[in-house]
Design an enzyme around this catalytic site. Structure first.
Site, PDB file in Angstrom:
ATOM      1  N   ALA A  35       0.834  -1.204   0.000  1.00 46.97           N
ATOM      2  CA  ALA A  35       0.000   0.000   0.000  1.00 46.97           C
ATOM      3  C   ALA A  35       0.865   1.249   0.000  1.00 46.97           C
ATOM      4  O   ALA A  35       1.983   1.239   0.526  1.00 46.97           O
ATOM      5  CB  ALA A  35      -0.929   0.014   1.214  1.00 46.97           C
ATOM      6  N   ASP A  36       0.342   2.289  -0.592  1.00 49.77           N
ATOM      7  CA  ASP A  36       1.025   3.581  -0.563  1.00 49.77           C
ATOM      8  C   ASP A  36      -0.023   4.691  -0.522  1.00 49.77           C
ATOM      9  O   ASP A  36      -1.071   4.578  -1.160  1.00 49.77           O
ATOM     10  CB  ASP A  36       1.920   3.756  -1.794  1.00 49.77           C
ATOM     11  CG  ASP A  36       2.864   4.932  -1.629  1.00 49.77           C
ATOM     12  OD1 ASP A  36       3.845   4.800  -0.881  1.00 49.77           O
ATOM     13  OD2 ASP A  36       2.606   5.997  -2.231  1.00 49.77           O
ATOM     14  N   THR A  37       0.265   5.733   0.232  1.00 49.53           N
ATOM     15  CA  THR A  37      -0.694   6.826   0.431  1.00 49.53           C
ATOM     16  C   THR A  37      -0.041   8.165   0.129  1.00 49.53           C
ATOM     17  O   THR A  37       1.078   8.421   0.585  1.00 49.53           O
ATOM     18  CB  THR A  37      -1.204   6.827   1.895  1.00 49.53           C
ATOM     19  OG1 THR A  37      -1.804   5.563   2.183  1.00 49.53           O
ATOM     20  CG2 THR A  37      -2.229   7.922   2.134  1.00 49.53           C
ATOM     21  N   GLY A  90      -3.177   3.577  -2.724  1.00 51.00           N
ATOM     22  CA  GLY A  90      -3.121   2.489  -3.691  1.00 51.00           C
ATOM     23  C   GLY A  90      -2.832   1.192  -2.958  1.00 51.00           C
ATOM     24  O   GLY A  90      -2.073   1.186  -1.984  1.00 51.00           O
TER      25      GLY A  90
END
Lengths: 196, 196
Positions: B69-71, B106
């Protein structure tokens, strides 16, 4: 100043901890009842009754902030409170499946400092969209016990969160206490410390 | 089946606990970099790179689910990551004050069971509206340290929550992992246990 939460909800306690290092919990007995059928009016009325019940127990000479709150769920004009039993919880969750409903939390702040009294009530509404959920999911979730003490039969902050596609409004309002709005109101009325 | 969160974020760990009793944490080293300037494409790309970095460490014969995950935060077309220092955090919070911004997370799910491989990436966008905040509030909040490891320099689940008037979309997405969407996707691809 005594800061008093007039609610026994552990979720409200957690949310209020974001604003205050120390406060007391004196739950209103909850024998209040609303005269309105409108969800916004209901939560305003009940939050006020809860806060005033606790105010009646506090000496007039004390500086205090009393926080009363009440939360209901509204689906297509029907107000849904806490479930009566597991069957009722299953029925409620089946009704919420795949739909948008509204969560109303009313808050009453009764403030007294140096003989100056203030009373502020407001209600926030958050729109919550549920994913479609199956009978098997509903059954498993109800058996977990989480729905049983919650308005609308789910906990957004718990395992019920997996059923929620999106919200519009305040998240904490759905949990049971719109702490950001409370902070914004308190900023204007008092100079007592708000923690960071 | 090994369930692996490819992130060291304690907030993602807490959110994933809502779905799984047990999982491993193997943080990607984070040497990934995005080629795009578009926030949605950035988080898709980086979540995929993180998940694939961990996949490269796992034997082919293992059944696994890897979650990357990436924010990022996007304000009026500018992508804001974690602050470089306190000054940068103050600048970012001043920019967010009184405005609506977007939070993109994501997620890439790499799934392998009995020789069948699946790869799913998606991004969620949540709109977040900040109350107007003062320089004194920004300064106190930055001094508390909370903003320093967070995209956009605030934590919605922490004391930063008091600055947020409303959101549109998933709350968990702003915290850093859209767990409801992950649950909905996993429901369709695997029969491994999801806890209640």
């Amino acid at each position: 100043m005594r800061i008093i939460l007039a609610s026994s909800s552990p979720r409200r306690k957690e949310l209020l901890k974001k604003l205050f290092q120390d406060f007391e919990i004196l739950p209103a007995k909850g024998e209040e009842s609303a005269t309105s059928k409108n969800p916004e009016e209901i939560v305003l009325e009940l939050s006020r009754q809860k806060a005033e019940e606790i105010q009646s127990l506090i000496p007039d000479s004390t500086d205090y902030l009393i926080i009363g709150a009440d939360t209901v769920v509204s689906l297509e004009g029907n107000v849904l409170g806490k479930p009566a039993d597991e069957k009722d919880a299953e029925k409620t969750l089946a009704m919420l499946s795949g739909k948008v409903h509204q969560v109303y939390t009313g808050v009453t702040l009764l403030f007294s400092q140096n003989g100056i009294h203030k009373s502020i009530s407001f209600a926030e509404c958050t729109h919550v969209t549920f994913y479609p959920i199956t009978a098997a999911e509903i059954s498993a979730y109800v058996r977990s016990g989480e729905p049983m003490d919650k308005a609308g039969s789910y906990g957004i902050q718990g395992n019920g969160g997996r059923f929620i596609e999106r919200i519009e409004g305040s998240y904490e309002n759905v949990v049971g206490l719109p702490s950001a709005k409370i902070y914004q109101v308190l900023k204007k009325i008092g100079d007592f410390a708000l923690r960071f």
